[in-house]
Design a protein around this motif. Structure first.
Motif, PDB file in Angstrom:
ATOM      1  N   GLY A  72     -13.425   0.331 -23.041  1.00  0.00           N
ATOM      2  CA  GLY A  72     -14.090   1.889 -22.938  1.00  0.00           C
ATOM      3  C   GLY A  72     -13.440   2.665 -23.785  1.00  0.00           C
ATOM      4  O   GLY A  72     -12.976   2.304 -24.663  1.00  0.00           O
ATOM      5  N   GLU A  73     -13.923   3.971 -23.626  1.00  0.00           N
ATOM      6  CA  GLU A  73     -13.481   5.080 -24.551  1.00  0.00           C
ATOM      7  C   GLU A  73     -12.026   5.518 -24.129  1.00  0.00           C
ATOM      8  O   GLU A  73     -11.286   5.501 -25.286  1.00  0.00           O
ATOM      9  CB  GLU A  73     -14.354   6.080 -24.537  1.00  0.00           C
ATOM     10  CG  GLU A  73     -14.246   7.492 -25.626  1.00  0.00           C
ATOM     11  CD  GLU A  73     -15.496   8.595 -25.156  1.00  0.00           C
ATOM     12  OE1 GLU A  73     -16.544   8.110 -25.279  1.00  0.00           O
ATOM     13  OE2 GLU A  73     -15.064   9.513 -25.155  1.00  0.00           O
ATOM     14  N   GLY A  74     -11.882   6.003 -23.049  1.00  0.00           N
ATOM     15  CA  GLY A  74     -10.666   6.853 -22.703  1.00  0.00           C
ATOM     16  C   GLY A  74     -10.512   7.132 -21.088  1.00  0.00           C
ATOM     17  O   GLY A  74     -11.678   7.116 -20.673  1.00  0.00           O
ATOM     18  N   PRO A  75      -9.510   7.324 -20.500  1.00  0.00           N
ATOM     19  CA  PRO A  75      -9.262   7.812 -19.169  1.00  0.00           C
ATOM     20  C   PRO A  75      -9.967   8.961 -19.123  1.00  0.00           C
ATOM     21  O   PRO A  75     -10.018  10.006 -19.798  1.00  0.00           O
ATOM     22  CB  PRO A  75      -7.779   7.465 -19.007  1.00  0.00           C
ATOM     23  CG  PRO A  75      -7.017   7.133 -20.118  1.00  0.00           C
ATOM     24  CD  PRO A  75      -8.132   7.229 -21.206  1.00  0.00           C
ATOM     25  N   GLY A  76     -10.472   9.243 -17.909  1.00  0.00           N
ATOM     26  CA  GLY A  76     -10.759  10.727 -17.188  1.00  0.00           C
ATOM     27  C   GLY A  76     -10.006  10.979 -16.164  1.00  0.00           C
ATOM     28  O   GLY A  76      -8.853  10.623 -16.043  1.00  0.00           O
ATOM     29  N   GLU A  79      -8.939   8.283 -13.749  1.00  0.00           N
ATOM     30  CA  GLU A  79      -8.058   7.325 -14.407  1.00  0.00           C
ATOM     31  C   GLU A  79      -6.659   7.803 -14.579  1.00  0.00           C
ATOM     32  O   GLU A  79      -5.482   7.140 -14.355  1.00  0.00           O
ATOM     33  CB  GLU A  79      -8.548   6.908 -15.575  1.00  0.00           C
ATOM     34  CG  GLU A  79      -9.729   5.895 -15.444  1.00  0.00           C
ATOM     35  CD  GLU A  79     -11.086   6.744 -14.796  1.00  0.00           C
ATOM     36  OE1 GLU A  79     -11.041   7.935 -15.280  1.00  0.00           O
ATOM     37  OE2 GLU A  79     -12.243   6.212 -14.542  1.00  0.00           O
ATOM     38  N   PRO A  85      -7.893   2.004 -15.358  1.00  0.00           N
ATOM     39  CA  PRO A  85      -8.999   2.175 -16.008  1.00  0.00           C
ATOM     40  C   PRO A  85     -10.340   2.147 -15.006  1.00  0.00           C
ATOM     41  O   PRO A  85     -10.323   1.362 -14.223  1.00  0.00           O
ATOM     42  CB  PRO A  85      -9.156   1.434 -17.258  1.00  0.00           C
ATOM     43  CG  PRO A  85      -8.327   0.230 -17.022  1.00  0.00           C
ATOM     44  CD  PRO A  85      -7.100   0.675 -15.941  1.00  0.00           C
ATOM     45  N   PHE A  86     -11.427   3.038 -15.214  1.00  0.00           N
ATOM     46  CA  PHE A  86     -12.581   2.914 -14.703  1.00  0.00           C
ATOM     47  C   PHE A  86     -12.406   2.654 -13.407  1.00  0.00           C
ATOM     48  O   PHE A  86     -12.849   1.782 -12.407  1.00  0.00           O
ATOM     49  CB  PHE A  86     -13.245   1.571 -15.501  1.00  0.00           C
ATOM     50  CG  PHE A  86     -13.897   1.765 -16.714  1.00  0.00           C
ATOM     51  CD1 PHE A  86     -15.285   2.475 -17.054  1.00  0.00           C
ATOM     52  CD2 PHE A  86     -13.346   1.402 -17.778  1.00  0.00           C
ATOM     53  CE1 PHE A  86     -15.916   2.797 -18.288  1.00  0.00           C
ATOM     54  CE2 PHE A  86     -13.939   1.603 -19.070  1.00  0.00           C
ATOM     55  CZ  PHE A  86     -15.099   2.336 -19.131  1.00  0.00           C
ATOM     56  N   ASN A 112      -9.049   0.601 -22.625  1.00  0.00           N
ATOM     57  CA  ASN A 112      -9.609   1.687 -23.354  1.00  0.00           C
ATOM     58  C   ASN A 112      -9.165   1.943 -24.677  1.00  0.00           C
ATOM     59  O   ASN A 112      -8.015   1.548 -25.050  1.00  0.00           O
ATOM     60  CB  ASN A 112      -9.374   3.138 -22.959  1.00  0.00           C
ATOM     61  CG  ASN A 112     -10.453   3.447 -21.340  1.00  0.00           C
ATOM     62  OD1 ASN A 112     -11.496   3.219 -21.559  1.00  0.00           O
ATOM     63  ND2 ASN A 112      -9.638   3.262 -20.362  1.00  0.00           N
ATOM     64  N   HIS A 202     -22.279   2.503 -22.173  1.00  0.00           N
ATOM     65  CA  HIS A 202     -21.296   2.787 -21.431  1.00  0.00           C
ATOM     66  C   HIS A 202     -21.749   3.202 -20.169  1.00  0.00           C
ATOM     67  O   HIS A 202     -22.842   3.702 -20.009  1.00  0.00           O
ATOM     68  CB  HIS A 202     -20.660   4.084 -21.978  1.00  0.00           C
ATOM     69  CG  HIS A 202     -19.219   4.409 -21.277  1.00  0.00           C
ATOM     70  ND1 HIS A 202     -19.279   4.939 -19.716  1.00  0.00           N
ATOM     71  CD2 HIS A 202     -18.016   4.465 -21.641  1.00  0.00           C
ATOM     72  CE1 HIS A 202     -17.946   5.289 -19.631  1.00  0.00           C
ATOM     73  NE2 HIS A 202     -17.247   4.809 -20.659  1.00  0.00           N
TER      74      HIS A 202
HETATM   75  N1  URA Z   1     -14.592   6.094 -19.167  1.00  0.00           N
HETATM   76  C1  URA Z   1     -13.825   5.223 -19.892  1.00  0.00           C
HETATM   77  O1  URA Z   1     -14.356   5.071 -21.145  1.00  0.00           O
HETATM   78  N2  URA Z   1     -12.859   4.749 -19.619  1.00  0.00           N
HETATM   79  C2  URA Z   1     -12.236   4.825 -18.467  1.00  0.00           C
HETATM   80  O2  URA Z   1     -11.254   4.280 -18.075  1.00  0.00           O
HETATM   81  C3  URA Z   1     -13.122   5.644 -17.413  1.00  0.00           C
HETATM   82  C4  URA Z   1     -14.195   6.086 -17.900  1.00  0.00           C
END
Ligand code: URA
Length: 230
Positions: A72-76, A79, A85-86, A112, A202
């Motif tokens: 994925g892109e990155g933690p929110g 996370e 992650p996710f 991510n 996504h």
């Molecule tokens: N969206 C992401 O791209 N990564 C995550 O870990 C959570 C949400």
């Protein structure tokens, strides 16, 4: 600055981002060992300012034997709070998407592009909705961790989730609507073998636009077919 943030910044000041180098090359060591070493390096990483503002680093989760790696892109917010992650709304949907073709969180590896929560206001990690996409500098600083994870895992397939992950790994700015579902190859560097890569949407995009579910289902069937090959 809150007391919690001051503590985090203080902790970050004297931390080295590099993991201690092992005398044994990563390729000849068990993936679990290398992934654990990378997670420790990521937890101490201060290569970009995200490391000082985050609550927790989010290295990745799953099986060291995974044949499929989701990126994925990155933690929110969620996370950052849970270190995995996710785990928020997108994550629940990702679990369902994986289940639809018989995969589970325990069987795959999820990571991510960037390992720390990019925040609009980095002084307030407790604020929801404080998310932004990672900057090119943050992506460049973090990129080495992901490639090292891919080289340790040697998955059969990488599935990128969303436009940012596809663009970064493929170095291709073609819109995600045009590249999703098309098989590509990814070179993780340092002589490691290339990995098949499948870009898809996504899960957050599906939450905004459920019409995209049909395309993701088609991509998952394509993934299932690839995994069924000997
Ligand atoms: N969206 C992401 O791209 N990564 C995550 O870990 C959570 C949400």
């Amino acid at each position: 600055m809150t007391r919690a943030l001051r503590r985090r910044v203080a902790l970050s000041d004297d931390s080295d981002w590099t993991a201690a180098p092992s005398p044994v090359p990563a390729a000849s060591r068990p993936a679990a060992e290398v992934l654990a070493e990378l997670a420790a390096g990521i937890a101490a990483c201060r290569r970009c300012p995200l490391g000082a503002a985050r609550i927790q680093a989010v290295p990745g989760v799953g099986s060291p034997q995974a044949r499929v790696m989701f990126v994925g892109e990155g933690p929110g917010f969620d996370e950052d709070h849970q270190g995995e992650p996710f785990v928020g709304r997108s994550g629940k949907l990702l679990d369902k998407i994986m289940e639809s073709i018989g995969l589970s969180r325990a069987a795959v590896y999820i990571a991510n592009i960037v390992k720390c929560h990019p925040m609009t206001d980095p002084t307030d990690p407790e604020k929801r909705g404080n998310d932004r996409p990672p900057s090119p500098e943050e992506i460049a600083a973090c990129r080495g961790w992901l490639d090292a994870q891919i080289r340790a895992l040697r998955p059969r397939v990488i599935v990128t989730l969303g436009a940012v992950a596809a663009r970064v790994l493929l170095q291709d700015a073609t819109p995600i609507t045009r590249i999703r579902g098309r098989w590509r190859s990814y070179d993780p560097g340092e002589g490691a073998p290339p990995v098949l890569l499948l870009p898809t949407f996504h899960p957050a995009a599906l939450l905004r636009n459920p019409d995209l579910k049909r395309d993701v289902w088609s991509d998952m069937k394509s993934l299932r077919e690839e995994l069924s090959k000997p």
